[in-house]
Motif scaffolding. Structure first.
Motif, PDB file in Angstrom:
ATOM      1  N   ARG A 228       8.597  10.371  -1.485  1.00 22.08           N
ATOM      2  CA  ARG A 228       8.947   9.941   0.003  1.00 22.08           C
ATOM      3  C   ARG A 228       8.248  11.079   0.929  1.00 22.08           C
ATOM      4  O   ARG A 228       7.967  10.590   2.089  1.00 22.08           O
ATOM      5  N   GLN A 229       8.309  12.253   0.631  1.00 17.05           N
ATOM      6  CA  GLN A 229       7.917  13.148   1.319  1.00 17.05           C
ATOM      7  C   GLN A 229       6.318  13.270   1.424  1.00 17.05           C
ATOM      8  O   GLN A 229       5.777  13.481   2.440  1.00 17.05           O
TER       9      GLN A 229
ATOM     10  N   MET B 260       0.803  -1.184  -0.015  1.00 18.11           N
ATOM     11  CA  MET B 260      -0.112   0.075   0.037  1.00 18.11           C
ATOM     12  C   MET B 260       0.810   1.303  -0.016  1.00 18.11           C
ATOM     13  O   MET B 260       1.782   1.352   0.601  1.00 18.11           O
ATOM     14  N   LEU B 261       0.752   2.144  -0.970  1.00 14.90           N
ATOM     15  CA  LEU B 261       0.883   3.729  -0.680  1.00 14.90           C
ATOM     16  C   LEU B 261      -0.240   4.307  -0.294  1.00 14.90           C
ATOM     17  O   LEU B 261      -1.330   4.545  -0.729  1.00 14.90           O
ATOM     18  N   ILE B 262       0.153   5.137   0.602  1.00 14.36           N
ATOM     19  CA  ILE B 262      -0.948   6.233   1.375  1.00 14.36           C
ATOM     20  C   ILE B 262      -0.309   7.477   1.416  1.00 14.36           C
ATOM     21  O   ILE B 262       0.761   7.681   2.017  1.00 14.36           O
ATOM     22  N   GLU B 263      -1.273   8.516   1.290  1.00 18.58           N
ATOM     23  CA  GLU B 263      -0.797  10.069   1.713  1.00 18.58           C
ATOM     24  C   GLU B 263      -0.517  10.196   2.982  1.00 18.58           C
ATOM     25  O   GLU B 263      -1.082   9.581   3.697  1.00 18.58           O
TER      26      GLU B 263
ATOM     27  N   PHE C 127       1.926  -4.404   9.105  1.00 20.58           N
ATOM     28  CA  PHE C 127       2.975  -4.483   7.902  1.00 20.58           C
ATOM     29  C   PHE C 127       4.389  -3.519   8.193  1.00 20.58           C
ATOM     30  O   PHE C 127       4.124  -2.377   8.916  1.00 20.58           O
ATOM     31  N   PRO C 128       5.364  -4.054   7.942  1.00 20.14           N
ATOM     32  CA  PRO C 128       6.462  -3.060   8.032  1.00 20.14           C
ATOM     33  C   PRO C 128       6.486  -1.721   6.935  1.00 20.14           C
ATOM     34  O   PRO C 128       5.870  -1.813   6.072  1.00 20.14           O
ATOM     35  N   LYS C 129       6.939  -0.603   7.360  1.00 20.05           N
ATOM     36  CA  LYS C 129       6.964   0.640   6.533  1.00 20.05           C
ATOM     37  C   LYS C 129       8.333   0.588   5.823  1.00 20.05           C
ATOM     38  O   LYS C 129       9.226  -0.003   6.027  1.00 20.05           O
ATOM     39  N   GLN C 130       8.066   1.261   4.672  1.00 18.23           N
ATOM     40  CA  GLN C 130       9.341   1.370   3.830  1.00 18.23           C
ATOM     41  C   GLN C 130       9.553   3.051   3.711  1.00 18.23           C
ATOM     42  O   GLN C 130       8.701   3.640   3.036  1.00 18.23           O
ATOM     43  N   SER C 131      10.736   3.167   4.462  1.00 21.03           N
ATOM     44  CA  SER C 131      10.953   4.730   4.434  1.00 21.03           C
ATOM     45  C   SER C 131      12.184   5.187   3.462  1.00 21.03           C
ATOM     46  O   SER C 131      12.328   6.240   3.290  1.00 21.03           O
TER      47      SER C 131
END
Length: 239
Positions: free
Chosen positions: A129-130, A77-80, A117-121
Motif C-alpha cells: 500500500r505504501q 493496474m498496480l503502479i509504483e 478508473f477508481p483507485k483502491q486504497s
C-alpha cells in the motif's frame, strides 16, 4: 564483435531460459534481447529487454507479457506510487488543454486509467500500500487480484529490485498480464525476481477469471467499452 560481446554478457540469462525450455534471441540492432518461455508460467511468456517504449522510462526497460486468455474486461493496474503521482500530474494537465482528443486516443492505458478508473486504497499489505497505487475497473476485482501470494511477491521485490522511485507497472489487460519497469542493464537476479511477480499476478488473474466464470460477482462500469478500444501503445501486440 557486438554480437559476441552480448552473447557473453547475457550468457546467464540465456542459460536460465534454456533450463526452462525457452530461448534468448538477440535484437537485430544488438541493443536488446527477447526470451520466449513456452511452459514455465501459467501462460506463454515473453520477456524483452531493450530501449524504452514509454516516455516515462528513460533509457532501457524490461517488458514482460504472460498470455492467459482471461476475460478481456479484467482491467487492473498496480503502479509504483511516485510514478503514479508523476503520470497523474501529466495526464490531468493534458486533459485541461486543447489537446484533450489526443489524450483520449494517443495516451497509453497506464496513463488513461489513472483518470478513468477508481483507485483502491485499502490494500491489505501495508508495504504494498505504501509503495504502489492500484486502479481498475472495480475495487472488488483489484482486491481479489492482489491476493496473498501476489502481495508477498511484490513485498519481497521491494527489498532489492523494485526500489522506491523505480518506474514499474503491472497490468491485466486484453486477457493477458503485462509488466514493465526501468532496467539500465539486465541481470539474472532481477529478471528472476520480476518473473516471480509476473507468475503470481498471472496465477491470481486466472483465479479471478475462474471465480467469475463460476458465477461470482462481475463488475460493471460505463467505461468498459471506452477502455476496450485499441490504443497507440504496444499492449495489443507482442511486447
Amino acid at each position: 564483435m557486438t554480437a559476441r560481446a552480448n552473447s557473453a554478457r547475457w550468457r546467464p540469462l540465456s542459460e536460465w531460459a534454456a533450463e526452462r525450455g525457452g530461448q534468448l534471441r538477440h535484437a537485430r540492432d544488438g541493443r536488446g534481447f527477447v526470451i520466449d518461455l513456452p511452459r514455465t508460467l501459467p501462460g506463454l511468456t515473453r520477456i524483452e529487454w531493450g530501449p524504452s517504449q514509454r516516455s516515462y522510462i528513460e533509457g532501457f526497460e524490461l517488458r514482460m507479457r504472460c498470455e492467459l486468455k482471461v476475460n478481456p474486461d479484467m482491467q487492473m493496474m498496480l503502479i509504483e506510487r511516485k510514478l503514479m503521482e508523476r503520470l497523474e500530474s501529466s495526464v490531468f494537465e493534458a486533459y485541461t488543454d486543447t489537446l484533450r482528443t489526443r489524450v483520449d486516443t494517443d495516451t497509453p492505458e497506464e496513463m488513461r486509467w489513472l483518470v478513468m478508473f477508481p483507485k483502491q486504497s485499502q490494500i491489505e499489505s501495508k508495504l504494498v500500500r505504501q509503495r504502489f497505487g492500484a486502479v481498475g475497473i472495480n475495487r472488488e476485482l483489484i482486491m481479489a487480484w492482489l491476493d496473498k501470494d501476489l502481495s508477498e511477491r511484490l513485498a519481497q521485490a521491494t527489498q532489492d529490485v523494485l526500489i522506491e522511485g523505480r518506474p514499474f507497472v503491472l497490468l491485466s489487460l486484453r486477457g493477458n498480464v503485462y509488466l514493465r519497469t526501468s532496467m539500465p542493464e539486465p541481470s539474472l537476479g532481477e529478471v528472476e525476481a520480476l518473473t516471480r511477480v509476473l507468475d503470481a499476478a498471472a496465477g491470481s488473474a486466472q483465479a479471478v477469471h475462474q471465480r467469475i466464470g463460476d458465477g461470482g460477482p462481475w463488475p460493471t462500469t460505463t467505461s468498459v467499452a471506452w477502455h476496450s478500444r485499441p490504443s497507440e501503445g504496444d499492449y495489443g501486440a507482442p511486447v
